[in-house]
Each structure stands twice: as structure tokens, then as C-alpha cells.
Motif scaffolding. Structure first.
Motif, PDB file in Angstrom:
ATOM      1  N   VAL C 128       0.842  -1.200   0.000  1.00  0.00           N
ATOM      2  CA  VAL C 128       0.000   0.000   0.000  1.00  0.00           C
ATOM      3  C   VAL C 128       0.879   1.253   0.000  1.00  0.00           C
ATOM      4  O   VAL C 128       0.627   2.214  -0.732  1.00  0.00           O
ATOM      5  CB  VAL C 128      -0.976  -0.008   1.194  1.00  0.00           C
ATOM      6  N   GLN C 130       3.704   1.588  -1.291  1.00  0.00           N
ATOM      7  CA  GLN C 130       4.307   1.758  -2.626  1.00  0.00           C
ATOM      8  C   GLN C 130       3.303   2.283  -3.635  1.00  0.00           C
ATOM      9  O   GLN C 130       3.672   2.621  -4.754  1.00  0.00           O
ATOM     10  CB  GLN C 130       4.786   0.398  -3.154  1.00  0.00           C
ATOM     11  N   GLY C 131       2.033   2.288  -3.259  1.00  0.00           N
ATOM     12  CA  GLY C 131       1.021   2.771  -4.196  1.00  0.00           C
ATOM     13  C   GLY C 131       0.292   1.657  -4.929  1.00  0.00           C
ATOM     14  O   GLY C 131      -0.299   1.901  -5.978  1.00  0.00           O
ATOM     15  N   VAL C 132       0.309   0.443  -4.406  1.00  0.00           N
ATOM     16  CA  VAL C 132      -0.455  -0.627  -5.040  1.00  0.00           C
ATOM     17  C   VAL C 132      -1.953  -0.361  -4.825  1.00  0.00           C
ATOM     18  O   VAL C 132      -2.395  -0.234  -3.684  1.00  0.00           O
ATOM     19  CB  VAL C 132      -0.074  -2.012  -4.456  1.00  0.00           C
ATOM     20  N   PRO C 133      -2.718  -0.224  -5.894  1.00  0.00           N
ATOM     21  CA  PRO C 133      -4.123   0.155  -5.755  1.00  0.00           C
ATOM     22  C   PRO C 133      -5.035  -1.039  -5.451  1.00  0.00           C
ATOM     23  O   PRO C 133      -5.783  -1.490  -6.305  1.00  0.00           O
ATOM     24  CB  PRO C 133      -4.454   0.777  -7.111  1.00  0.00           C
ATOM     25  N   PHE C 134      -4.966  -1.523  -4.231  1.00  0.00           N
ATOM     26  CA  PHE C 134      -5.842  -2.627  -3.832  1.00  0.00           C
ATOM     27  C   PHE C 134      -7.296  -2.179  -3.883  1.00  0.00           C
ATOM     28  O   PHE C 134      -7.605  -0.988  -3.756  1.00  0.00           O
ATOM     29  CB  PHE C 134      -5.533  -3.050  -2.395  1.00  0.00           C
ATOM     30  N   ARG C 136     -10.900  -1.311  -2.656  1.00  0.00           N
ATOM     31  CA  ARG C 136     -11.322  -0.645  -1.426  1.00  0.00           C
ATOM     32  C   ARG C 136     -12.832  -0.617  -1.315  1.00  0.00           C
ATOM     33  O   ARG C 136     -13.547  -0.749  -2.298  1.00  0.00           O
ATOM     34  CB  ARG C 136     -10.764   0.775  -1.376  1.00  0.00           C
ATOM     35  N   ALA C 158      -6.434  -6.669  -6.256  1.00  0.00           N
ATOM     36  CA  ALA C 158      -6.535  -5.483  -7.111  1.00  0.00           C
ATOM     37  C   ALA C 158      -7.205  -5.946  -8.392  1.00  0.00           C
ATOM     38  O   ALA C 158      -6.552  -6.422  -9.307  1.00  0.00           O
ATOM     39  CB  ALA C 158      -5.152  -4.897  -7.384  1.00  0.00           C
ATOM     40  N   ARG C 159      -8.515  -5.834  -8.423  1.00  0.00           N
ATOM     41  CA  ARG C 159      -9.339  -6.454  -9.483  1.00  0.00           C
ATOM     42  C   ARG C 159      -8.818  -7.862  -9.770  1.00  0.00           C
ATOM     43  O   ARG C 159      -8.549  -8.596  -8.834  1.00  0.00           O
ATOM     44  CB  ARG C 159      -9.341  -5.572 -10.737  1.00  0.00           C
ATOM     45  N   GLN C 165      -0.086  -5.752 -10.154  1.00  0.00           N
ATOM     46  CA  GLN C 165       0.082  -4.547  -9.347  1.00  0.00           C
ATOM     47  C   GLN C 165       1.186  -4.719  -8.311  1.00  0.00           C
ATOM     48  O   GLN C 165       1.956  -3.793  -8.057  1.00  0.00           O
ATOM     49  CB  GLN C 165      -1.245  -4.162  -8.705  1.00  0.00           C
TER      50      GLN C 165
END
Lengths: 253, 232, 666
Positions: C128, C130-134, C136, C158-159, C165
Motif C-alpha cells: 500500500v 508503494q502505491g499498489v491500488p488494492f 477498497r 486489485a481487481r 500490481q
């Protein structure tokens, strides 16, 4: 099973110093094959004839690694929208078709051999700033910062880029702005990435320019050909970020 | 000022210049059109000549007009530089087959902005020579309107628009400008980063309407005068 | 010889904490002078290279791809497990540990698995950051879903692109270290051998894939993070270029290969459709959250579907056998992969398969679409909605959850999975076996480490879904950066290695000779054709179910195939150029050796456990019959030379904290 006879015109170039030319090959395929499996069949027959197989790059064959790259009848990754070459299937072609296959062309993507090009310029752009400066072990709890669902979803849309380079290949200007802006957007949208957003955008744009990519004329061919549907909204966001960073902040790139 | 020159020569900086000068020229077109529409009065050019006098003598307008000349030159030069750089970026080997698709604009117009711009530039040179330069050099006769002497630009215009070749040239040029605007209008907003899921569709619609209506009205004038003078 | 796993003393829950507090550390000023080679840039490799760079080591990192962002970790779809207990559903480090040990059929080391569960939460934090778009929820906090073999919801996603990701996150961290100069990146370089100096791993020989030149690289330690060997089966869900070469070359230099017969067959892949087919595509396990697996009850129906006379929707509800729900009511469609795969095979063996080859079952979303449709209609305040409306709303919900997977399915098969159930069949997916490593992730060759799928350590005989990403990143970010220090702390006085040393020259010469011999055969058959035949042997005799008889036969067949390979393979081109056929030839040559070792291991293990199912060893209900008295050990094989039988070394598995029970999902 329907067999189709196809004529392939494929770019052959033995190395960076070879001039290169289109060569014609007949091949038999069927509608269940993927495009790359059709090329496998061609290569198998070239090998059986003791000729040099066509060099092309591919790996996952699931449309996610971004390795495969070729321009098929004038379109990067071929005629189907939102599809990488490896996910393109032969049922979209007809018996008797002629298919022209060329490498991704851009000065910043020199040809290594046949359809294989060097895309390390993309790596160098990411190295210039496409990351969050966080070491392993420094992170706080993952739920400490709530992120709006819509924002996270937009960040994901940008982060879905597979770095294949189709945007550059499609752009009449060989501009890499869709690729660069996708990374800038992905990180600028998230609170974790906002901290260094100003420095990042200047550094990445600077590197992009150094690599010799062209400049965006908002043709949107990149968006049209992007196998992951990355939107040119990201380019606008990058422009915004860049303008506010260079003109509106004290950060020096 | 190193950061500033870096900015101006960066890809986005260059695009920004294209965008801002382009937007200014878009605004100018409206002003220019309002003036030109005076030609449609059947007053033997009185309103038009007075308008021309106002535009060439009113100080604030004169100041803006120097800006306009500069912006035209900057837009053209910068456009030419971008064009060259982009051709270089494409590399020496072109595609044997190339299809350019676009999602948000006319692909043909968008990928030929350099050529369209070049045609417009040629048009501009001829256009300025025919009218603007004649006026500036004082080569025109004067006419008196309520004690005010104004150069008789109208007569020159009228003479030009009686020539079939020039009328065709003007109309074709307006079509070219229309294509240039079709892409350029919304593109300049995108370059400025003004992209918004709610408002961009509106900008695009305005751009399309603008790029059809404005050149069409411009083109209407020589056609109208041509046919009027031909007695049709 | 008994192998020493170097498991720290102390209670299970304290081992890792105590280890970290007492392990030797290399001081920052010394780290700069210590070089580490990391081979591979998947989750484990990229994470390890980045983390070692952050710590200050001088790292050299290698990938055969054109960029360190392409490794096959990127294809993982469903998610990553972590014991965060964000759902408040009773999850804990212990539960994750227990599920993993049990899911692995008690063939993994307790201490390693507990450590994995312990660091799992930090991975999510790191990603998170690092910017991993899990995914939400509306409240802005992280979303979870369920995976097989587990009764809590602990999978972050993440989809359908979780692996991508996470890998991009690791790639970005790695890129940062490259920019800072602490990692020297070598793209398009394939490791072809390990160099040993005085019995320790001190470097590698890599081939520059663009020029064909062999290059030497020295370092104080070598980390292999080169993935699994699933492509020994030719058709698998692995990427085309996944291979065993780096690991196998290490084996040839003395490293032990552990539990090679433990391969995972994933139940939900798109069935094979033709001879020319190059790979199989996975449909994420997450689909089993909502999809129901079934075959027709009657053979006539199955045959009618195979012949295209009937469609799935023509089969009445009462004529369908939802065999997972029937056989395993407690876990239903979410039983672990090995169990689900075998059940599908049993159904197809009975003649109930529904694709022309007979090898396929349905994965049906109709009831999920209806359920979601009703609930959505409810939430929109629609009472008594029409059926088409319910379906429309339900399809929307399903699209939001699995849209990209459905799209991928449609692209490949040309069928619309919203209207017709998906057709699926098990396929080779992951290899639990790998290089033997101790608690430090160090192989028996000093200074040679293995991380991620490349090692054997954490998944036992079967890996649970969403645990591969967890293990790769755990090794790379949070385990190896610590444990490698215990080795390197003794090396601070060792100067950098001169690659002109005799050992490097000799190894390079061997590599060159190997390449020349492949090119020198100049036979008549393509590399691909050998690979395809090897894959068929492996799948037929060492796949989802195995017998002593079949395995013995397969061993002979592989030996014959190998002989034919060296007599009649044709590799075009030369060694001094970009030559993908030569790369492939070298990889297939190694697969031909690895395949035989897998067969030997499967023959040796006279029990059924996890992904290893020996038909001779099953319960009356057809479940795996594990033999803890005789086979509760890690089988680590030592290479003894060309044509010689390898030697088996055993590491006994001691369970102090969990008691191996019969693994039941009923």
C-alpha cells in the motif's frame, strides 16, 4: 475445423545495422489459434526448412506481461480493441487474408531483430521517478490512510498499464506520453504518491524528452490502440501536474 | 532563469505555447469575424471601412495587434519545430501499412496538423499581403464618412471577391481552418490539463460547433459578395 | 545424510523475533563492499534486489526479459493472503499458519510457514505504501475476498490483476535502487551457470541474449529467484519462457532439489482445444467464490453436450451434479486446488466431461447472477422486479467483480460466460517443490540462496490460493534481507571477486561447450517438438494421478527422448547472436533432466498427499491417503552425474505445534 490459408508479410531484419525488408510467407492456420500460435506454426515450418525463424517477443500469452509487441495491418496489437497480440485470435481473420506484420517503430525503440525492439527507454523513465520512495519495513498500517473508492479505482485504471509500448507505436509522433502519464497519474492520485508528485513529474517528463520520444498532439491514437484502455485523461493530468509543479511550486526538477 | 528555459523547451512547455497561442488565435477569429460581417451591409462599405479604421487606430487594439502578430509567428514557428521533432521521433523507417485511429478527435485532422497549419500559413501570407499590407502601406484611397477619413479597404475586398480563383482559394482555406480547429480547439484544453469527466464533453461540443460555424461564416462572405456582384 | 534445516530454537511463535534480535549484522560501511547477485525479477527477485539495495549492498540483478517488469508473477490474478483480520472474522497469524500447513498436507516446515504468516501483514502495508491500488470499500478501507481451503476472508486483491500490481510495486522499488546506483540491472541476460569458488557460490555465467556473448559476474552471494518448473509439462499456465535452467544448473553444481514431484494442478483453466496450442490460461480461483462447478448427472447428457446437440442451459437443475458441493459440503466449491482438480478428473474419467475432448467441466455463474441481481434490486428499492431485470442487475455486479476475467475468457473461447457457463479443466500451475533451502533460505551450497517459487519451503504438497504472491514477497522484502546477513557477516573481509579467476574461466568454458554441443547436433527435429513430447509424457504419467507402473514406464520414455534430443535436435543460427531457439534448446535440455527427477521423486513417495496423488494410495472414498509414519520428510535429491541415479537426502518434518490430522474438507 475451418482451415485458412493466409499470406504473411513480415518485417525481417537481422540486426540493428541491417536495412530490413518485408518478406512474404504463406501459412495455414485455423480459427481457434491465437495469433502467436499461428506464428509458432510458421516458425516450426521455417525451422523444418532449416531457415531462420521469425524473432518476436512474447511471454505470458495472457495479455498481462506486456512483452508481445507487433504492428498488425497497421495497428499495434492488431485490429481488436483492448487486446494484446497474444490474446488476438485467428477467428478475427478470414481465409485468403494478407497480414502485414511490422515491429513497433520509434526512434526510441530501436529494432534488435525482426519484430523485437528495445524498450528500455521505458525503464529509464520509471527509474527517473516512477516510484514512491519507501523502503521495505518503513510502512505504516495499510488501513491508516483511507482512500476514496473512486480515487483508488482511477489510480488502478492508470496503473493497469502493461508497458508494452503500443501507445508509442500508434502515435504519429511516437510520443510516450500515455505511458508516462499513466504512471504519473497512478501515483499522483494516491496519497502515498502525492508526497513526491512534484519532483516526480518533472523528472519523468525530463527523461521522456531525453529519450527522444515525440510530443503529444492529442491525436488519441494511443488510447484507441492501448490494450488496457488507458485514457488520455491521464495525459491531461500529467500536463496539469507538470505545469503546477514547474510554474506553481518551488520544486526544481 | 534556467528552470524557465528548461520549461519552455520541454515537451509539455512547447505544447503549452501551442495551446495558449492557439487559444488566443481562436478568440481573435471571433473579433475578426465580427468585423468581416460588416461587409454584408449594403452600405458600399461604410461600416466596414470605419471598423477597419477603428481597429488600426485605437491604441489598446493596436497593442493587442502586435501581440497577435507575435502569436501567429510563435504558433507557426513552434508548430514547425514540433512537427520536425515529431517526424524525427518517428524514426527513418515508416510503417508499410499504417492505420491511425483516434478516440476523441478526427484522426486525419489530428495527425496532419502540420500540413493543415502550413496551408493556413500560406493563406495568411497571401491574405495579409492582399489586405493588411495594402492598408498599412497607405496604398489605399481614402473615403470621408461624417468628416472622418478612412481608407477604403472595402473596394479592395470587393474587387478580390469578384475573382473566382480567389473566392475558391478563400473558401478552401476556410475548410482547412475548420479542420485545424476541429482538432485544435479541444486539444488546446487537453494540453492545458483541462480535462474533466463532466465538462470535457461540453468543451468538445463547443469546439465542434465553433470549428464549423466560424469558418462557414468566414467563407460565406466572399461567396455572398461574389454572387451579389455577379448579380445572381 | 540427514539435512539440517537450521531452525532456530525456542517456541514457534518466538523463533523469528528471537532470530532477528540475535542474528549477525553487516555494518553499513561494509555493506557497500559486499556484492550480491540476484537472478530473476519476479516478486521474490525484484523485492529482494530492491530491499538489499535499500540496505546498502552492492546488488547485481539479472533478468532474461527486456525489462524487470515482465516476470510471470505479473499474471497472478486473484489476490494475496495476509493475516490482517480486517474482517473481524477471527483471522490471526496462527490461523493463517495453520491453514497453510494443513493446506500443504503437512509436508512443509512449521517454522518457515509460521514466519510466512507472521510477515504477511507487513507485505500489505509495504505494498500500500508503494502505491499498489488494492480494492477498497466505500469507506476507503481495504476490501477482502475468500480463497480456497480457508474459512476466513483474508485475500487482498486489485481487481483480477493483483500479481501485476504487486510486481509493478516491486519493480518501482527496484527502479528506484537502480537510479540510486545500488542495483546494477542487467536486462536480457540469462544465467546459465553458477560459479563456485572453494565450494561457495561466488558468481554466475550469464549469456547476453542480444549479442550472445557469455559474461562473468562475481559476488559474495548468489540469490536465485527464478520461479518454478511447471513448463516441464509443456502445457501449463506458466509463461512461455518460464524455465528450470537456473535452478537446475545449481543442482548440477551440488544444490539439492527438494520434493520435485509436488506440482500443483489448478482446477480452473480454460480446457485444451488443439494440438498446436502453446499454453493454457488460468481463470482465477476467486471465481469459485461465486461460480458453481458441475457436470451432467447422465452420461447421455454429457455426450449430447460434447457433440453440440445440447447446451448447458438445456440441462435441468435436477440433472446436474454439483460434485464439489456434494462431496465436500463444508467447503463446497472452495475446497483447495488439489481436491477440486482431482474431483474434476474423476467426473471426466466417468465420461461426464462436457468439451469435445471429454476433459472439461462447467463453472456456472447463473445462481450468483440471480442472487446478486436480487440483492441489488433490493438495495435499489425495486420490489418484485422482473426476471430479466434481476439478471441484468446481477450481471452488472458480476462484471464489477470479475469483468476482466470474463472478458479474457470470451477473447480466448469466443463464448459469452455471462450467458453460458464457463468450461474449465485442471492444468499445471505451480510447483511447490524447488531448491532445498534451510530456514535462512540458503541452499546446501554455501552462499547460494533461493527465494519464491524457486525454493521448496513453505507450501508443502499443495499451495493454497493467494499464497504464492505472499511467499514471493515475504522472501524478498522481509526474510532474505535479514537471513542473507548471517552468511555475509562472515564475509566482510572477503574482497570482491576477480572474474578472471580460473573458476570463472572454467565454468564459462563449460557453458560454451554446452551451447556448442546443442548447436552442433544439426539434426532434423525442432526443440519445440521435443518439449511437446516431454510434456505429454509428464502429463500422462506424472500429472494429476500417478502409478508406480506408469512412472517407471515414463522414466524410460524420458531417457529415450533425451537420447533422441541429443542425436537429432535442430537448433538454427549461432551462439553469437540473438537466438531464441538456442535459448529454448538449453531450457528444454534441462527440462529433460528435471522431468526424470520428478518421476523418481514421485516413485519414491509411496503415499498420496496434496498435489501428489498415487492411485495405489487412496482411501475407499477416493481421497489422498497420506503416510506420516514413513513419508513425513522432505525428499532432497543430490545430482550424481550424467546417467547416474541421484542420491536421496531426507529432512524429517517435525510437528511440535500442529498435529498432522487427516485433511478433510467434508
Amino acid at each position: 475445423m475451418q482451415t485458412m490459408k493466409l499470406t504473411l508479410k513480415i518485417w525481417r531484419q537481422s540486426g540493428p545495422n541491417d536495412k530490413g525488408r518485408l518478406e512474404t510467407y504463406p501459412v495455414e492456420a485455423n480459427e481457434h489459434m491465437s495469433f502467436l500460435e499461428m506464428l509458432d506454426v510458421l516458425n516450426e515450418s521455417l525451422i523444418n526448412d532449416r531457415k531462420t525463424p521469425v524473432a518476436f517477443e512474447h511471454d505470458c500469452r495472457e495479455g498481462i506481461c506486456g512483452t508481445c509487441n507487433m504492428v498488425i495491418n497497421g495497428q499495434p496489437h492488431g485490429p481488436m480493441g483492448g487486446t494484446t497480440t497474444c490474446q488476438l485470435h485467428m477467428r478475427h481473420f478470414k481465409d485468403g487474408d494478407t497480414i502485414v506484420i511490422e515491429p513497433f517503430r520509434a526512434r526510441a525503440f530501436p529494432v534488435i531483430r525482426d519484430l523485437v525492439v528495445d524498450r528500455e527507454a521505458f525503464d529509464r523513465i520509471i527509474q527517473a521517478g516512477g516510484y514512491v520512495s519507501v523502503n521495505a519495513g518503513q510502512a505504516q498500517d495499510a488501513n491508516a490512510i483511507p482512500i476514496e473508492k473512486e480515487t483508488a479505482s482511477r489510480a488502478f485504471d492508470a496503473a493497469a498499464c502493461i508497458g508494452c509500448g503500443a501507445c508509442v507505436a500508434a502515435c504519429p509522433n511516437a510520443s510516450a506520453m500515455l505511458f508516462v502519464s499513466a504512471k504519473i497519474s497512478h501515483l499522483a492520485l494516491l496519497p502515498q504518491g502525492k508526497v513526491e508528485a512534484k519532483k516526480r513529474v518533472q523528472a519523468m517528463v525530463n527523461q521522456m524528452d531525453l529519450e527522444g520520444f515525440g510530443m503529444c498532439s492529442n491525436v488519441t491514437a494511443c488510447e484507441a490502440e492501448c490494450p488496457k484502455g488507458i485514457s488520455v485523461e491521464n495525459i491531461a493530468r500529467m500536463n496539469r501536474e507538470y505545469l503546477s509543479s514547474t510554474l506553481g511550486s518551488e520544486v526544481q526538477g | 532563469m534556467n528552470w524557465f528555459t528548461n520549461f519552455l523547451t520541454s515537451s509539455i512547455g512547447r505544447k503549452l505555447i501551442m495551446s495558449l497561442t492557439g487559444l488566443f488565435l481562436i478568440l481573435f477569429l471571433v473579433v475578426h469575424l465580427i468585423g468581416n460581417l460588416q461587409l454584408l451591409y449594403s452600405d458600399e462599405g461604410e461600416k466596414f471601412n470605419l471598423y477597419a479604421l477603428f481597429m488600426t487606430t485605437f491604441t489598446p487594439i493596436k497593442i493587442i495587434s502586435y501581440g497577435l502578430y507575435a502569436f501567429i509567428v510563435i504558433h507557426a514557428v513552434q508548430g514547425w519545430i514540433l512537427w520536425r521533432k515529431n517526424v524525427a521521433a518517428r524514426g527513418p523507417q515508416g510503417y508499410a501499412v499504417k492505420v491511425t485511429r483516434a478516440t476523441g478527435t478526427n484522426a486525419r485532422a489530428a495527425s496532419n496538423m502540420g500540413w493543415l497549419g502550413t496551408i493556413i500559413f500560406v493563406f495568411l501570407v497571401i491574405h495579409l499581403y492582399q489586405f493588411w499590407l495594402q492598408m498599412k502601406m497607405g496604398a489605399l484611397e481614402s473615403k470621408m464618412y461624417d468628416g472622418v477619413a478612412a481608407a477604403d479597404l472595402y473596394t479592395v475586398v470587393k474587387a478580390t471577391y469578384m475573382n473566382t480563383g480567389f473566392v475558391v482559394f478563400y473558401v478552401v482555406s476556410m475548410v482547412v481552418i475548420g479542420f485545424h480547429l476541429w482538432h485544435g480547439f479541444q486539444s488546446s484544453f487537453q494540453t492545458l490539463g483541462l480535462n474533466h469527466r463532466k465538462y470535457t464533453p461540453l468543451i468538445k461540443i463547443i469546439g465542434k460547433v465553433y470549428s464549423v460555424v466560424i469558418p462557414a461564416l468566414f467563407a460565406l462572405i466572399p461567396l455572398y459578395m461574389y454572387f451579389k456582384n455577379a448579380g445572381l | 545424510m540427514m539435512l539440517d534445516g537450521k531452525i532456530p530454537a525456542g517456541p514457534l511463535t518466538e523463533k523469528w523475533t528471537q532470530y532477528k534480535s540475535t542474528m549477525p549484522i553487516v555494518a553499513p560501511n561494509n555493506k557497500r563492499n559486499i556484492e550480491v547477485i540476484v537472478v530473476g525479477t519476479g516478486l521474490a527477485g525484484a523485492a529482494a534486489a530492491a530491499s538489499l539495495g535499500e540496505l546498502g549492498y552492492a546488488v547485481k540483478c539479472f533478468t532474461f526479459h527486456d525489462s524487470p517488469r515482465r516476470a510471470h508473477s505479473i499474471a497472478a490474478q486473484g489476490g494475496i493472503n495476509a493475516a490482517k483480520n480486517y474482517r473481524n472474522d477471527g483471522d490471526s497469524t496462527w490461523r493463517l499458519f495453520y491453514d497453510t500447513i494443513k493446506g500443504g498436507d503437512y509436508r512443509a516446515r512449521e517454522a518457515n510457514v509460521y514466519r510466512l504468516a507472521e510477515v504477511s501483514a507487513s507485505i500489505i502495508d509495504q505494498a500500500v505504501a508503494q502505491g499498489v491500488p488494492f480494492a477498497r470499500e466505500y469507506g476507503g478501507l481495504l476490501e477482502n475476498r475468500s480463497f480456497g481451503g480457508v474459512q476466513v476472508s483474508r485475500t487482498f486483491y486489485a481487481r483480477g490483476q493483483t500479481g501485476q500490481q504487486l510486481l509493478i510495486g516491486a519493480y518501482q522499488s527496484l527502479s528506484r535502487q537502480i537510479a540510486l546506483g545500488s542495483v546494477e540491472m542487467h536486462n536480457r541476460h540469462e544465467m546459465l551457470d553458477v560459479v563456485l569458488v572453494d565450494g561457495k557460490a561466488r558468481g554466475i555465467i550469464a549469456r547476453n541474449l542480444v549479442t550472445g556473448k557469455l559474461e562473468r559476474f562475481g559476488a559474495h552471494a548468489v540469490v536465485l529467484a527464478t520461479g518454478g518448473y511447471g513448463n516441464v509439462f509443456y502445457l501449463s499456465t506458466n509463461a512461455m519462457n518460464c524455465n528450470v535452467t537456473a535452478a537446475w544448473r545449481a543442482v548440477r553444481r551440488g544444490a539439492y532439489m527438494a520434493n520435485p514431484c509436488f506440482t500443483q494442478i489448478h482446477p480452473t483453466c480454460i480446457p485444451q482445444y488443439g494440438e498446436y496450442q502453446s499454453k493454457l490460461t488460468l481463470m482465477s480461483e476467486s471465481l469459485r467464490n461465486d461460480g458453481r462447478v458441475w457436470v451432467p448427472k447422465k452420461k447421455e447428457d454429457a455426450q449430447a453436450i460434447r457433440e453440440g446437440r445440447k447446451k448447458a442451459t438445456d440441462i435441468a437443475e435436477t440433472d446436474r451434479d454439483y460434485f464439489l458441493e456434494r462431496r465436500y459440503p463444508a467447503f463446497g466449491n472452495l475446497v483447495p486446488r488439489d481436491v477440486a482438480s482431482r474431483a474434476a478428473k474423476v467426473a471426466c474419467d466417468e465420461g461426464l466431461g462436457i468439451v469435445p475432448t471429454g476433459l472439461g467441466v462447467f463453472l456456472d455463474f447463473a445462481s450468483a447472477i440471480e442472487r446478486y441481481g436480487k440483492s441489488k434490486a433490493n438495495s435499489m428499492g425495486l420490489h418484485n422486479p422482473e426476471r430479466p431485470k434481476i439478471i441484468e442487475l446481477g450481471e452488472e455486479v458480476v462484471k464489477e467483480k470479475y469483468g476482466n476475467l470474463f472478458e479474457m475468457y470470451e477473447k480466448i473461447t469466443g463464448e459469452d460466460p455471462y450467458k453460458m457457463p464457463m468450461k474449465i479443466y485442471p492444468a499445471v500451475h505451480y510447483t511447490m517443490g524447488g531448491l532445498w533451502v534451510d530456514y535462512n533460505l540458503e541452499t546446501n551450497v554455501p552462499g547460494l540462496f533461493a527465494a519464491g517459487e524457486c525454493n521448496f519451503s513453505d507450501h508443502g504438497a499443495n499451495r493454497l490460493g493467494a499464497s504464492a504472491l505472499m511467499q514471493g514477497l515475504a522472501d524478498g522484502y522481509f526474510v532474505l534481507p535479514y537471513t542473507i546477513g548471517t552468511y555475509l557477516a562472515n564475509d566482510i573481509r572477503t574482497p570482491k571477486f576477480d572474474t578472471n579467476r580460473e573458476e570463472f574461466a572454467a565454468t564459462e568454458k563449460e557453458v560454451r561447450e554446452r551451447l556448442d554441443s546443442l548447436l552442433g547436433v544439426q539434426g532434423t527435429q525442432s526443440v519445440e517438438s521435443f518439449h511437446r513430447r516431454l510434456g505429454k509424457i509428464m502429463w500422462d504419467y506424472c500429472g494429476m494421478s500417478r502409478t508406480a507402473e506408469g512412472l517407471t514406464k515414463a522414466r524410460t520414455m524420458i531417457r529415450e527422448l533425451r537420447e533422441a534430443f541429443y542425436k537429432d535436435v535442430f537448433v538454427p543460427g549461432s551462439a553469437n547472436e540473438f537466438n531464441p531457439e538456442l535459448e529454448k534448446a538449453h531450457r528444454v535440455a534441462d527440462f529433460l533432466e528435471m522431468g526424470e527427477l520428478m518421476i523418481l521423486d514421485a516413485l519414491n513417495r509411496n503415499e498420496s498427499c496434496g498435489g501428489h496423488f498415487r492411485e495405489e494410495f487412496q482411501t475407499p472414498e477416493g481421497e489422498a491417503d497420506r503416510d506420516d509414519d514413513n513419508y513425513a520428510y522432505v525428499a532432497a535429491w543430490e545430482y550424481k552425474g550424467w546417467g547416474e541415479d541421484p542420491t536421496l537426502h531426507k529432512e524429517p518434518l517435525i510437528f511440535n505445534d500442529v498435529h498432522p490430522s487427516k485433511r478433510s474438507y467434508k
